[in-house]
Scaffold this motif. Structure first.
Motif: not given
Length: 496
Positions: A182-184, A212-214, A244-245
């Protein structure tokens, strides 16, 4: 030795006051963490002498320390050369590149079977001149009874798609997992899926959010596999995902027969092969000849990968292998004669037979799947300690001990016990459920003398690090003990 173990069992009846209290530094940590000593079961033994016993005869939930039972019995019963096995067989005839008859994919609890392995087996068919299959692909799970344990079984918790919840299967490919990438960006989510499966795609209705991506899993919702009218399957992801993750995650959402069928069709098509049949469940005819095969890694490697990371699927596969397979010097394994009992019942009987052979009383012992991922399983600290003693005497003691996490070094203990006297020295299997924390294995003292160590906490307050803090303090106490500060030892009585 055998009579000593039986007599030692009697000794535990007298533990009302002797060695019943936790060591002072450990009791202090327990009080700080709000845990009552009545919620602990502990047994520490140095050789045949008891260092500490606290409710050692109480059946308790062991969580993943139950994997020590499964792996020890597997090593002794199946042997280090044991390997699970997958076969492609047929009783059909090959005429001008056409296989006229069914192709049977026969499962044998091969824990390592991957999509690449299926591709290699099909390539072997291609090398033998097969270009078209004019029969069905038959999925043979007959080595287990029932063959599909997952059907009708309720999920263990709210994450049935997670790897740790995958139900074992004698014919399981890629552990039935799909790897999702998964890429945003700020406005768009791009998805990719592996392995490639025939007429299976991935989609999403996930909402991109400022987060938060984490902590992307905070917005994750249960995915699903949606079957289309034309027979295609679309894997749909739900919930939210940070902008943006980039993250990868493995999910178990496809029915396993769908998974095998779509993988087989894709791999055979990639080889230029033709297949006009269906994919059905069945069994290999007695006269079916072997076309291709795959075997798993040897048992010690599987045992290591069971205990170090605490792999539930591997543990459950080994447990059921105890009720279905026997070692075979040439093939790695072969099926035991079929009976009317379920494979689970036969595996349970195999474990209890091993315990009786080692004079371990199985009263109160409950083993459901051999992994500890169960709310039913029970074992006393005494039973576990005697199993660990048997492990020290086993021909396969090095393989058994090397499978356990090393304190502060690797496996599920890599972040625990750092800076303690046990770091880099103790070998312990961890166990964790919502209301259970446990440790079992071997802890050398300050003089290097090995201690058998078993400690379990069964409490609604065991979570959030509270139970771990107490058990880690106990491990450190044992590791610091020795000739200079030897705790009083209670010897087991000698046989008359």
């Amino acid at each position: 030795m055998l009579r000593r173990l039986a007599l030692a069992t009697v000794l535990f009846a007298a533990f009302g006051s002797v060695h019943a209290q936790l060591p002072a530094p450990v009791a202090q940590v327990a009080a700080q963490q709000g845990l009552n000593e009545s919620e602990f079961g502990i047994l520490v033994m140095k050789g045949d002498a008891i260092v500490l016993a606290h409710q050692a005869d109480r059946p308790m939930q062991p969580a993943s320390t139950m994997k020590l039972v499964t792996t020890m019995v597997s090593l002794d019963r199946l042997g280090p050369a044991f390997r699970g096995r997958t076969e492609l067989r047929t009783s059909g005839d090959l005429v001008n590149g056409v296989l006229r008859g069914n192709l049977v994919l026969k499962g044998g609890a091969d824990a390592d079977l991957s999509g690449e392995d299926i591709g290699n087996m099909l390539r072997a068919l291609h090398y033998q001149g097969i270009r078209r299959i004019e029969g069905d692909l038959v999925l043979d799970r007959g080595v287990w009874n029932p063959g599909r344990l997952d059907q009708g079984l309720p999920p263990f918790d709210e994450s049935p798609e997670a790897y740790y919840n995958v139900i074992p299967d004698p014919l399981l490919v890629n552990k039935n997992m799909l790897q999702i990438d998964m890429r945003s960006t700020n406005k768009r989510l791009k998805l990719a899926m592996q392995p490639e499966l025939d007429r299976v795609s991935i989609g999403s209705d996930m909402t991109l959010v400022d987060a938060d991506c984490s902590k992307w899993e905070d917005g994750w919702k249960l995915p699903e596999a949606v079957r289309q009218k034309d027979g295609r399957i679309k894997v749909m992801l739900h919930g939210t995902f940070p902008k943006d993750c980039a993250r990868s995650y493995s999910i178990n959402v496809l029915d396993r027969d769908d998974y095998i069928e779509r993988l087989f069709r894709q791999k055979w098509k990639d080889l230029g092969g033709k297949f006009s049949g269906k994919v059905v469940s069945g069994s290999a005819p007695p006269d079916a000849r072997l076309l291709a095969e795959h075997t798993s890694r040897s048992l010690p490697e599987l045992v290591r990968d069971t205990n170090k990371p605490s792999d539930n699927l591997l543990a459950r596969t080994l447990f059921l292998s105890l009720g279905s397979l026997q070692p075979d010097p040439a093939a790695g394994s072969s099926a035991v004669p079929a009976g009317s009992d379920t494979t689970q019942a036969r595996a349970d009987a195999a474990v209890r037979a091993w315990m009786r052979e080692h004079r371990i009383d199985d009263t109160g012992f409950v083993i459901e799947n051999g992994s500890g991922l169960s709310r039913l399983e029970r074992i006393t600290p005494q039973q576990m300690a005697y199993l660990l003693q048997a492990g020290l005497r086993s021909n396969w003691a090095p393989e058994f001990q090397s499978s356990m996490p090393i304190a502060a070094i690797d496996g599920t203990l890599r972040r625990r016990l750092q800076g303690t006297a046990a770091a880099g020295r103790a070998r312990l299997k961890t166990g964790t459920l919502r209301n259970v924390v446990a440790l079992a294995g071997y802890v050398p003292d300050a003089d290097g003398v090995q201690n058998v160590f078993v400690a379990m906490v069964n409490s609604e307050q065991a979570g959030n690090g509270r139970g771990r803090a107490v058990l880690d303090a106990l491990v450190d106490w044992v590791a610091r003990s020795g000739a200079a500060q030897a705790p009083a030892l209670q010897p087991a009585p000698s046989a008359p």
